[in-house]
Enzyme design. Structure first.
Site, PDB file in Angstrom:
ATOM      1  NE  ARG B 307      -3.885  -2.107   0.506  1.00 30.82           N
ATOM      2  CZ  ARG B 307      -4.777  -2.603   1.351  1.00 30.82           C
ATOM      3  NH1 ARG B 307      -5.062  -1.943   2.451  1.00 30.82           N
ATOM      4  NH2 ARG B 307      -5.394  -3.724   1.087  1.00 30.82           N
ATOM      5  CD  GLU B 309      -3.346   3.345   2.769  1.00 32.07           C
ATOM      6  OE1 GLU B 309      -2.841   2.874   3.800  1.00 32.07           O
ATOM      7  OE2 GLU B 309      -4.530   3.188   2.440  1.00 32.07           O
ATOM      8  NE  ARG B 315      -5.647   2.736  12.355  1.00 29.65           N
ATOM      9  CZ  ARG B 315      -6.913   2.509  12.163  1.00 29.65           C
ATOM     10  NH1 ARG B 315      -7.451   1.418  12.610  1.00 29.65           N
ATOM     11  NH2 ARG B 315      -7.657   3.382  11.521  1.00 29.65           N
ATOM     12  CG  HIS B 316      -1.853   3.031   8.086  1.00 28.17           C
ATOM     13  ND1 HIS B 316      -2.498   3.807   9.009  1.00 28.17           N
ATOM     14  CD2 HIS B 316      -2.792   2.612   7.218  1.00 28.17           C
ATOM     15  CE1 HIS B 316      -3.782   3.853   8.710  1.00 28.17           C
ATOM     16  NE2 HIS B 316      -4.000   3.132   7.633  1.00 28.17           N
ATOM     17  CD  GLU B 458     -11.191  -2.010   8.774  1.00 27.17           C
ATOM     18  OE1 GLU B 458     -10.982  -0.840   8.437  1.00 27.17           O
ATOM     19  OE2 GLU B 458     -10.741  -2.986   8.150  1.00 27.17           O
ATOM     20  CB  SER B 461     -13.075  -3.826   5.410  1.00 27.82           C
ATOM     21  OG  SER B 461     -14.133  -3.048   5.045  1.00 27.82           O
ATOM     22  NE  ARG B 509      -4.401  -2.287  10.711  1.00 32.93           N
ATOM     23  CZ  ARG B 509      -5.103  -1.423   9.989  1.00 32.93           C
ATOM     24  NH1 ARG B 509      -6.404  -1.408  10.053  1.00 32.93           N
ATOM     25  NH2 ARG B 509      -4.502  -0.571   9.195  1.00 32.93           N
TER      26      ARG B 509
END
Lengths: 330, 535
Positions: B307, B309, B315-316, B458, B461, B509
């Protein structure tokens, strides 16, 4: 005809120009007073032709009623007439079927239904959580579910908390009774989440951690639920306060019985229950099963009372009556 | 006069200030060099000492020649973990790291460490151990790997500082196999010191900060907590595999180099691919779904996910291990949701029952509450969650997504009411889900989608995916998705596809939240984030 126009009319002190030059450097907003200003302008224009006196206006108003008003009146009359007609029809039907007024029980259920519905829709209760130890299964919940039946449907879901490694096998019967005809959609009115957790005899009830404190002890949970449930089974609503308080003390005895440590203590408590029952069929005295019966019945099962050794003859009969009317084998 | 002298002094001082500093530095360097020499000489002398005729321990200690697999030595080694009182009075060989050493006159205490297990050793002068051997032992650098032959002895009072509390080793032979540098960038002791809320101002409070740890990850990973974390992580992976395989799932491997972005185009890494460019997969979703369309019925995959991001949060990560599953169902997506819920419950039970030691090991350094869950898992509707939040005073619309603080608050509310750290939220509003999510047939504002939470964060998903190409096109249009870009995706449903649903979790995670750690970098062996790609 309302608002400031019914007061003295004054000549405007300042003449506003029709178009106001607004600065354009800011966000454009709708002029919140535009509608009002427009109204005023119209009035100013029309006022010159109108009669200015208020009394004249009122007289005019009274003389010729508005067409909308007459239409509304007519409609009301028509509806009233229809209602009267319906009432006549119903009395005629009742006469034919030879029935008196509607049965009171139905009324009561309706009240309770709407009441609980209100509680649920107000968002106060979404779901009631009951934490119970597998060593002290809340049998009263099963009984309550049977007792209330359709007047207030209890939807029970069971979970096992991670602190409990395995459920004892003797709970299988309990589980099958508590969660039968519990459909997925949760059409029931009162949802209960039953969590098996090691809490000892202090069965816990949590409604909302934000607004309520935890209720501890099975009989206290019964008290809480009986206030929510159908009024027919709410012992506090009975007309005789003496009966209510007697049942309260019975519930307290059950509370102590679940926690007693010595055999002697236990026997004396059972003895006092024996005395309470006396010769009557049920704990509350009448011929109907009550919260107190459920509490005693549940605690007897929890502490595994031997009917032959510990109970009097009346008590044994009572135990049978209970099991019969709840359709549960003891 | 006096003033004059002072002024002169000052002036001269100013003149020589620079050179004085330089001199000082030189002197310091010289001293350092001298010390180094001395140490070298000492080492050399030690080496020589082994050859001394008056040392009766010759051949019982020293530097082991570099292991080049010259000859096969048959020697039974005992793991430190196995050193218990049942081995008392036996002679054992142990290979471990020198954790700490403390010399005291004629004896030297050594704590030997093997993975997270430690044992105390004692080397004292006696018939077989000479003074020189004790000296040699006290000079071995920390973290060196040593071979020890010793006699196991039961101790009178328990040794609280070691994991093996009942026994100690009386060393008879000692060889260093691989010595560590004398200066370590971080000490294992410091890195393993328990993190406590109420700091003791008197006690030793040396902390190793996160960046130092990550820069010297090899050393950091030697702490008992890290040993336990990665054993547990392996456990999560193994349980995920075992449970799903037992449920009839098939493990598949999906490509990581892809031609187009699978979920939106923003956060993908571009890599050069011969004359053109390609992307790194940010989710195996498309391939999972294609496997379903290809009649594999139930599939899961474990693999790296990328990712791009640029978010530097706790948490990333930009690269993590994704555990994804996809499953065809008959009539209702709750068939899938129940399978997923059951998988998690079984996984948590497996961790609780089989990895209790590891969980306790992590707990020694990072004091956290044990993970609680319900069986079967708690399943709430999104609307119920919103109602709970409103009751707690949060203003939000029916169709709003939960913000991160709201999610945390909801986690706390649910924990307070149901006493569970794990729960499922079902029936998310359609507006906040991707275009391929199947809308709810009864309420067009809801969708057949779900999020799964651990400790209010979360982790998964998922949703029932639309498997009808026409309906998918229609939904894509509503969302304003460029149909040209997702043509391949839509086309994969044109040859008939069973209804299916699924979801994916990030391994790091899940482990972080299961253990209640505060940073995902603690559960990734060599974490990748926007600011770190080494080591």
């Amino acid at each position: 005809m309302n608002g400031p126009n019914t007061m003295y009319r004054m000549r405007p002190i300042i003449k506003l120009t029709e178009e106001l030059e607004l600065p354009k450097c800011m966000y454009r907003m709708k002029n919140i007073q535009q509608a009002y200003l427009n109204n005023r302008l119209e009035h100013q224009l029309s006022n010159e032709t109108r009669p200015t006196s208020i009394s004249e206006q009122v007289k005019k108003f009274l003389k010729c009623p508005l067409p909308e008003m007459t239409a509304l009146e007519n409609r009301q009359e028509a509806i009233l007439a229809q209602l009267a007609d319906l009432k006549n029809q119903i009395t005629a039907l009742r006469g034919q079927l030879k029935q008196s007024a509607a049965p009171p029980a139905v009324k009561e259920t309706n009240i309770s239904r709407s009441r609980t519905c209100n509680i649920l829709q107000n968002g106060v209760i979404h779901d009631i959580v009951i934490n119970a130890s597998p060593k002290y299964p809340p049998y009263s919940l099963v009984a309550l579910r049977r007792l209330w039946g359709d007047s207030l449907k209890l939807g029970v879901r069971c979970h096992i908390h991670s602190s409990v490694l395995q459920l004892p096998t003797n709970l299988e019967n309990f589980l099958s009774v508590i969660s039968d005809d519990c459909d997925q959609e949760r059409s029931s009115l009162l949802n209960i989440t039953l969590v098996w957790k090691d809490v000892g005899p202090d069965t816990e009830l949590v409604v909302s951690p934000m607004k309520h404190i935890t209720i501890k002890g099975e009989v206290n949970i019964l008290r809480y639920l009986s206030r929510l449930g159908p009024p027919r089974y709410n012992y506090e609503l009975s007309n005789d306060p003496a009966v209510s308080s007697r049942l309260d003390s019975l519930l307290d005895t059950c509370y102590s019985l679940a926690r007693c440590r010595t055999v002697k203590e236990r026997q004396s408590l059972i003895h006092s229950l024996n005395c309470c029952l006396g010769k009557s069929q049920f704990m509350a005295g009448g011929d109907g099963i009550s919260i107190a019966d459920i509490a005693v019945w549940s605690v007897f099962r929890q502490i595994k009372v031997e009917p032959l050794q510990d109970l009097s003859g009346a008590m044994k009969n009572w135990l049978q009556h209970c099991s019969q009317s709840l359709k549960l084998d003891s | 006069m006096v003033v004059d002298i002072n002024a002169e002094d000052l002036a001269s001082a100013g003149d020589h200030a620079k050179s004085k500093k330089a001199l000082k530095k030189e002197a310091k360097d010289a001293a350092k060099a001298a010390k180094k020499e001395e140490r070298k000489a000492l080492n050399a002398s030690q080496q020589q000492d082994t050859g001394d005729s008056d040392d009766y321990s010759t051949g019982r200690y020293g530097q082991h020649p570099m292991v080049q697999s010259a000859d096969i030595i048959k020697r039974e080694f005992v793991h430190v973990r196995q050193l218990e009182s049942n081995l008392a009075e036996t002679t054992v060989w142990v290979r471990g790291r020198l954790h700490t050493s403390r010399a005291k006159g004629k004896q030297c205490f050594i704590v030997l460490r093997q993975q997270q297990y430690t044992v105390q050793c004692i080397i004292a002068v006696n018939e077989v151990v000479s003074k020189l051997m004790v000296k040699f032992a006290s000079n071995i650098t920390k973290e060196s790997i040593v071979d020890v032959e010793a006699v196991v002895r039961v101790v009178g009072s328990k040794i609280e500082s070691c994991s093996q509390k009942n026994v100690e080793l009386h060393v008879t032979q000692l060889f260093t196999v691989s010595s560590a540098k004398s200066q370590l960038p971080l000490l294992i002791e410091d890195a393993a010191r328990p993190v406590k809320e109420d700091e003791d101002p008197e006690g030793l409070n040396i902390r190793v900060n996160q960046d130092t740890r990550l820069d010297n990850r090899v050393l950091d990973l030697r702490t008992p907590a890290n040993q336990a974390i990665f054993r547990l992580e392996a456990g999560v992976c193994k349980l995920f595999r075992d449970i799903l395989t037992e449920k009839g799932f098939l493990e598949i491997h999906t490509p990581k180099i892809i031609s187009a972005a699978s979920e939106g185009g923003a956060n993908v890494f571009t890599v050069s691919y011969f004359k053109g460019s390609a992307y790194l997969a940010q989710s195996p979703q498309l391939y999972k779904q294609m496997a379903i369309a290809a009649d594999f019925d139930k599939v899961f995959t474990i693999g790296a996910v990328f990712r791009a991001e640029d978010s530097n949060t706790h948490r990333h990560l930009t690269e993590f291990v994704g555990l994804d599953l996809e499953m065809a169902f008959k009539y209702h997506y709750h068939e899938v949701l129940d399978t997923i819920g059951d998988t998690f419950t079984q996984m948590f039970k497996g961790l609780r029952d089989r990895y209790a030691d590891e969980i306790a090991g992590v707990g020694q350094q990072f004091a956290v509450e044990p993970f609680k869950f319900l069986d079967p898992p708690l399943k709430l509707e999104f609307a119920t969650a919103v109602a709970m939040l409103r009751e707690a005073g949060v203003n939000m619309g029916d169709e709003d997504d939960l913000s991160t603080p709201d999610e945390k608050l909801l986690g706390r509310l649910i924990k307070a009411k149901y006493d569970t750290d794990f729960y499922i939220l079902d029936k998310y509003p359609l507006a906040v889900r991707p275009f391929y999510t199947m809308p709810d047939p009864k309420d067009n504002k809801k969708s057949n989608s779900y999020d799964i939470f651990m400790r209010g964060e979360e982790i998964m998903s998922g949703a029932q995916r639309i498997h009808d190409p026409e309906f998918l096109t229609e939904r894509a249009k509503v969302h304003g998705v460029d149909l040209e870009k997702i043509k391949a995706y839509i086309d994969s449903f044109r040859f008939g596809c069973p209804p299916h649903a699924g979801g994916g979790i990030g391994l790091e995670r899940v482990v972080m939240l299961y253990l209640g750690l505060d940073n995902i970098r603690k559960t990734s062996m060599f974490p990748r984030d926007p600011k770190r790609i080494t080591p």
